[in-house]
Scaffold this active site. Structure first.
Site, PDB file in Angstrom:
ATOM      1  N   SER A 103       0.790  -1.383  -0.099  1.00 49.40           N
ATOM      2  CA  SER A 103      -0.084  -0.036   0.127  1.00 49.40           C
ATOM      3  C   SER A 103       0.833   1.368   0.004  1.00 49.40           C
ATOM      4  O   SER A 103       1.693   1.503  -0.858  1.00 49.40           O
ATOM      5  CB  SER A 103      -0.997  -0.231   1.264  1.00 49.40           C
ATOM      6  OG  SER A 103      -1.789   1.262   1.286  1.00 49.40           O
ATOM      7  N   ASP A 246      -5.969   2.266  -3.493  1.00 47.34           N
ATOM      8  CA  ASP A 246      -7.085   2.123  -2.914  1.00 47.34           C
ATOM      9  C   ASP A 246      -7.531   3.077  -1.834  1.00 47.34           C
ATOM     10  O   ASP A 246      -8.410   2.912  -1.203  1.00 47.34           O
ATOM     11  CB  ASP A 246      -7.033   0.591  -1.914  1.00 47.34           C
ATOM     12  CG  ASP A 246      -5.880   0.711  -1.065  1.00 47.34           C
ATOM     13  OD1 ASP A 246      -5.251   1.548  -0.795  1.00 47.34           O
ATOM     14  OD2 ASP A 246      -6.046  -0.470  -0.306  1.00 47.34           O
TER      15      ASP A 246
END
Length: 448
Positions: A103, A246
């Site tokens: 991430s 995301d």
């Protein structure tokens, strides 16, 4: 049995150090393969995506070996956003999806996240069972039943079309100048393509990954580069994604940043006004600002709070039938369109609001006045449990007394790093600083 390997968002750590080694990834793939091949009666499928980290090649191959050793057929998507894996897992009738990404973390880290056949992240119970299988060992497939692996070349294009399909019909981004910062990550091709195809003039940042520069001075956790570009190019808005796309941060035309709380507040009110917000509630975590909660109260809406982690937000959304949720950090979950946080999708919703209202970004990014909020992190070593220290407990109790109902105090362990996170909110900034510092000092003393 408690999870030992999985954190709040899969397995994560420094590449080539425990637990993120190729050997463990192979065993984890085999354990997950056995878990999703429990009946053994037919061919099973797994889709694997990744971001742009150098170590992604290593983990992609190791996971492929593990899955195929248990008879799973593997479909390799290459670099795609995390939400693309959530989308393509059910679309391709796969039993499990895997995203290889850490991430927003730096390039030396990596992680492994799993999605079930419905495209949603796995439950705690499923992760516990996979850990059990990893520990105990799994039965491998017979040699003639070993799985196959193949590359899927159009995965990102399938995702692009789904994202564009969520943009309101009849609207265009024609006339909007948009800075898009892809963090040299998974959306480095996808995001500029989608924005351009919807009509925007696109200024790209962070679209030259080299395996080592993901999230480096760019993306949703380092917005200064994009903010400077917005001002320099006279752009209408900036969209900053993280390494696996995301999460998102929005920049107005002056370069000022709006976090996930502001974006969720805007969307909740807009959706409620249009009759599209189900359950009259927004789902967010304990980290979301108290100002957001007060704003929603004024709108006749509720804020449903969960533990930190977008998977817990999604679990509450599904259990309560809600369709909008997310995190202050920029994970925005819209279950009408996606199974997990989707930064590009959320960014497009903001752009749609700009087009529909004719307002500047700065007029849409300040929907409520946030309470002053302060977050500090304290790093600790393996084997330490600073929150169990008596002095820390007393410092926390004293801090809560100082807030006296006019703020919030939240102390928690990070699910992805060896950090104690100390966060507080208060209408009085002096009290806020004193509260956080007193707890931080106690935690630091407990780690010595």
């Amino acid at each position: 049995m408690k999870r030992k390997l999985f954190g709040t968002d899969g397995v994560r750590g420094k590449a080539n150090s425990h637990p993120m080694t190729a050997e463990l990834a192979l065993r984890l793939g085999a354990a997950a393969g056995r878990y999703f091949r429990r009946d053994g009666s037919r061919a099973h499928r797994v889709v694997i995506g990744k971001d742009t980290r150098l170590s992604g090649y290593m983990f992609e191959n190791a996971l492929t070996a593990g899955f195929t050793s248990t008879g799973m057929n593997v479909f390799l998507l290459g670099p795609v956003p995390t939400p693309a894996v959530g989308l393509l897992t059910p679309s391709m009738r796969a039993d499990v999806g895997v995203m290889i990404s850490a991430s927003h973390n730096p390039a030396e880290d990596n992680g492994i996240k799993f999605f079930g056949p419905d495209g949603f992240k796995l439950s705690d119970e499923a992760e516990v069972e996979i850990e059990r299988l990893l520990t105990e060992g799994v039965e491998l497939a017979q040699s003639h039943n070993i799985g196959r692996a193949k590359r899927i070349d159009d995965g990102r294009f399938r995702y692009n079309e789904r994202v564009k399909g969520a943009f309101p019909r009849g609207l265009s981004l024609q006339g909007l100048k948009v800075v898009i910062d892809c963090a040299n990550g998974a959306a480095y091709r996808t995001a500029p393509e989608v924005l351009w195809e919807l009509g925007a003039e696109v200024i790209e940042i962070g679209t030259s990954p080299n395996g080592l520069n993901i999230n480096e001075k760019c993306g949703s956790t380092h917005v200064d580069t994009a903010a400077s570009a917005v001002v320099a190019h006279g752009a209408d808005v900036g969209i900053c994604l993280d390494g696996d796309a995301d999460r998102v941060m929005i920049l107005d035309e002056t370069g000022a940043v709006a976090d996930g709380d502001q974006l969720m507040g805007l969307m909740a009110k807009s959706w409620a006004d249009q009759g599209k917000l189900t359950g009259g509630a927004l789902v967010a975590t304990v980290m979301s600002n108290l100002g957001l909660e007060r704003f929603l109260d004024d709108q006749g809406l509720r804020l449903e709070r969960t533990s930190v982690g977008d998977r817990y937000v999604v679990e509450r959304m599904r259990a309560g039938g809600y369709n909008l949720g997310g995190e202050q950090s920029g994970h925005i979950v819209m279950t009408d369109f996606a199974t997990t946080g989707d930064g590009l999708l959320a960014g497009l919703q903001f752009l749609a609001a700009m087009v529909e209202t004719g307002k500047k970004a700065s007029e849409l990014t300040r929907v409520f006045e946030p309470f002053p909020q302060l977050l500090k992190n304290v790093r600790y070593s393996d084997g330490q449990s600073p929150l169990e220290d008596g002095n820390v407990a007393r410092a926390i109790a004293d801090a809560e007394a100082k807030l006296n109902g006019n703020g919030r105090l939240l102390i928690r362990k990070s699910g992805t790093e060896p950090l104690i996170r100390v966060m507080a909110e208060s209408v009085d900034e002096a009290v806020l600083n004193a509260t956080v510092d007193s707890v931080v000092d106690a935690v630091q003393a407990a780690t010595l």
